[in-house]
Design an enzyme around this catalytic site. Structure first.
Site, PDB file in Angstrom:
ATOM      1  N   TYR A  91      -5.295   0.151  89.148  1.00 27.38           N
ATOM      2  CA  TYR A  91      -5.133  -1.074  88.320  1.00 27.38           C
ATOM      3  C   TYR A  91      -6.510  -1.606  88.379  1.00 27.38           C
ATOM      4  CZ  TYR A  91      -3.003  -4.778  86.177  1.00 27.38           C
ATOM      5  OH  TYR A  91      -2.539  -5.707  85.387  1.00 27.38           O
ATOM      6  N   LYS A 164       0.280  -1.564  85.170  1.00 27.07           N
ATOM      7  CA  LYS A 164       1.338  -2.528  85.782  1.00 27.07           C
ATOM      8  C   LYS A 164       2.428  -1.665  86.326  1.00 27.07           C
ATOM      9  CE  LYS A 164       0.604  -6.771  86.600  1.00 27.07           C
ATOM     10  NZ  LYS A 164      -0.328  -7.538  86.919  1.00 27.07           N
ATOM     11  N   GLU A 235       1.843  -9.311  79.673  1.00 28.16           N
ATOM     12  CA  GLU A 235       0.652  -9.156  80.477  1.00 28.16           C
ATOM     13  C   GLU A 235      -0.492  -9.369  79.562  1.00 28.16           C
ATOM     14  OE1 GLU A 235      -1.344  -8.238  83.951  1.00 28.16           O
ATOM     15  OE2 GLU A 235       0.784  -8.601  83.810  1.00 28.16           O
ATOM     16  N   GLY A 293      -7.722 -21.995  82.311  1.00 30.80           N
ATOM     17  CA  GLY A 293      -7.225 -20.952  81.584  1.00 30.80           C
ATOM     18  C   GLY A 293      -5.691 -20.839  81.858  1.00 30.80           C
TER      19      GLY A 293
END
Length: 550
Positions: A91, A164, A235, A293
């Site tokens: 990842y 993920k 995601e 954000g």
């Protein structure tokens, strides 16, 4: 050319050299494998040695990817046995490098690809999998607009969903045969991709507006209808889309956004641990988030929700949150505020007396005026938490909670080896990157990493075990508390978060807490007699089961 037997082509059931002579005869594998019959441990030792000979992390990623496509049990055995070492390979950050090369390095597809140009294919794309309504527990989907720290990568972002899911399985035992990765190809604004002859996605700019919303709704309604038990994980969507999709669907669908909810909850866990040190309640906290954000506002959401559970009204909780972005303190007189910031925009009148730099209320001015108890950084602005900012933070509160969470190291707001001395050892810290302990005036400060992998795998498993109809704030809080409970902050300098090395046990504890919260809040559709045993029973183990027949 000789046909490859089915038993060797199915990665979920392939056992390679572990097939016994009797199994080889039964499955048509006689003569197709070397004579030795190995155990899974022997295979894993060889695979780990082969992995160690790879020259770069990207080469290791590619090796593991091909192993994943050949033998899933062996792949996950390797991951589970070496999870702290391999998590950054499968990842973040290595997956970001792989995504940038994805179309050029295309090998084999493990995902479902849904194109906004062919909405009529959405249902068929799922139906062609041959899966029944009870066969899927988890779907991770991305439109790849905001991949990690590298931005818009279109169909190349497919591996973010696959990665993920790998973490869900390795960390929490979500069954790899009951998950799906989905790429929502709505185009890309990445000019490098649009002009790359090898790019495999739709060659047009990102679709926006009502057409985009209709496509997302088509995905949600189709996936929910065909797989009603599945948790729909979103995601790396862009900030505005991510928040809008979550707000519009969180109360009616089993939806989860890790960038908003998972990131917010792991930070909440760090704050929970820190409040054990300060002895203060949530209702008395003042939060400044530098970097407004998706991640930053998600953290504000979770911490303000905890304030509400501590007795404040939603309005009172929001009034204790200040967002600062590249244009300074977010106030309600700013033109064109995105939706994810507007909920926390401060009344301009309240900030009238704040000091300004070039017409903007900067971070230092905000810290001086607000005197925050918690300062979070998600800005990717390296060095933004200067000595003056840290000293001003400490002047306003005895034990400030300081969380510089941007990564990689080149983007972190301040390093602990700087901030601990600047704060006189008072700052309670966690970071978004792994860092070494810092010793200051005889106390060694262990710095925990706010890694979402500590939380979202267990959250997903708990949701599956309880068959929860939706993810509630109470379930997120339970997950955060379960993570925080795995640390002992009674010793000076203790870490606020547990280490990644015990991730599988950590995920089980989180899952039990989440399932219990789902039952308590009335969103569970099943109530196991023994939650601890139910979670253990639900965790898939990387061991060879009975071989499939021909």
């Amino acid at each position: 050319m000789a046909r490859i037997p089915t038993a060797l082509r199915d990665p979920l059931h392939n056992r390679g050299t572990a097939f016994t002579p009797a199994e080889r005869a039964e499955l048509g594998l006689t003569g197709r494998l070397p004579s030795a019959v190995e155990t899974l441990d022997q295979q894993a030792a060889r695979a780990y040695a082969q992995l160690g000979r790879q020259p770069t992390d990207l080469a290791k990623y590619i090796y593991l990817d091909t192993l994943h496509d050949r033998n899933e049990t062996l792949y996950f055995k390797l991951l589970v046995d070496h999870l702290p070492e391999l998590l950054p390979v499968v990842y973040d950050p290595t997956v970001g490098e792989a995504i940038q090369q994805w179309s050029r390095d295309y090998r084999r597809s493990r995902a479902v690809y849904l194109s906004i140009d062919r909405p009529q294919d959405v249902a068929a794309s799922f139906e062609n999998l041959g899966l029944g309504s009870e066969d899927v527990d988890l779907i991770v989907a991305s439109d790849a607009q905001q991949i990690l720290g590298i931005g818009d990568w279109g169909v190349n972002g497919t591996d973010i969903s696959i990665g993920k899911l790998a973490v869900y399985t390795a960390a929490a035992g979500i069954h790899p045969g009951r998950v799906l990765a989905v790429n929502l190809d709505v185009g890309t604004d990445n000019q490098l991709l649009l002009n790359d002859p090898m790019y495999l996605g739709n060659r047009h700019a990102r679709t926006t507006g009502q057409a985009y919303d209709d496509f997302i709704e088509l995905y949600l309604s189709t996936a929910t209808e065909l797989f009603p038990r599945a948790l729909l994980h979103f995601e790396d969507f862009g900030p505005a889309n991510a928040r809008r999709i979550l707000v519009d669907n969180a109360s009616t669908r089993r939806i989860f956004n890790d960038d908003l909810q998972g990131t917010g909850a792991i930070v909440l866990a760090a704050v929970l641990s820190a409040l054990q040190v300060t002895g203060q309640p949530f209702a008395e906290q003042r939060l400044v988030v530098f970097g407004a954000g998706t991640a930053g506002t998600g953290m504000a959401d979770q911490i303000s929700a905890a304030m509400v559970r501590d007795g404040l009204t939603p309005e009172q909780a929001r009034a204790r949150v200040w967002l600062v972005d590249e244009h300074g303190l977010v106030t309600d007189d700013m033109a064109g505020l995105p939706e994810h910031q507007s909920a926390y925009a401060r009344p301009a009148e309240q900030a009238r007396d704040f000091d300004r730099v070039d017409g903007e209320i900067d971070l230092l001015s905000t810290v001086r005026q607000v005197r925050p108890t918690i300062l979070i950084g998600t800005s990717t602005a390296h060095g933004a938490f200067t000595r003056e900012v840290v000293e001003s933070l400490c002047a306003g509160v005895d034990r400030p909670i300081l969380l510089p969470l941007s990564n990689p190291t080149s983007r972190i707001e301040v390093l602990p080896q700087q901030a601990i001395p600047w704060s006189g050892g008072k700052a309670l810290m966690a970071t978004g990157i792994p860092v070494d302990p810092v010793t200051y005036e005889g106390t060694t400060h262990t710095i925990g990493q706010a890694n979402n992998a500590l939380l979202y795998p267990g959250l997903g498993l708990g949701t599956v075990v309880a068959r929860a109809g939706r993810i509630t704030d109470g379930m997120l809080l339970a997950a955060a508390k379960a993570v925080a409970d795995q640390t002992d902050v009674s010793e000076p300098g203790a870490s606020l978060l547990p280490p990644v090395r015990n991730l599988r046990a950590s995920s089980a504890a989180v899952a039990v807490a989440v399932a219990a919260a789902a039952i308590q809040e009335g969103v569970a559709t099943t109530e196991p007699d023994n939650l601890v045993q139910a979670v253990q029973d639900a965790m898939w183990q990387p061991t060879y089961g009975p071989p499939v027949t021909r």
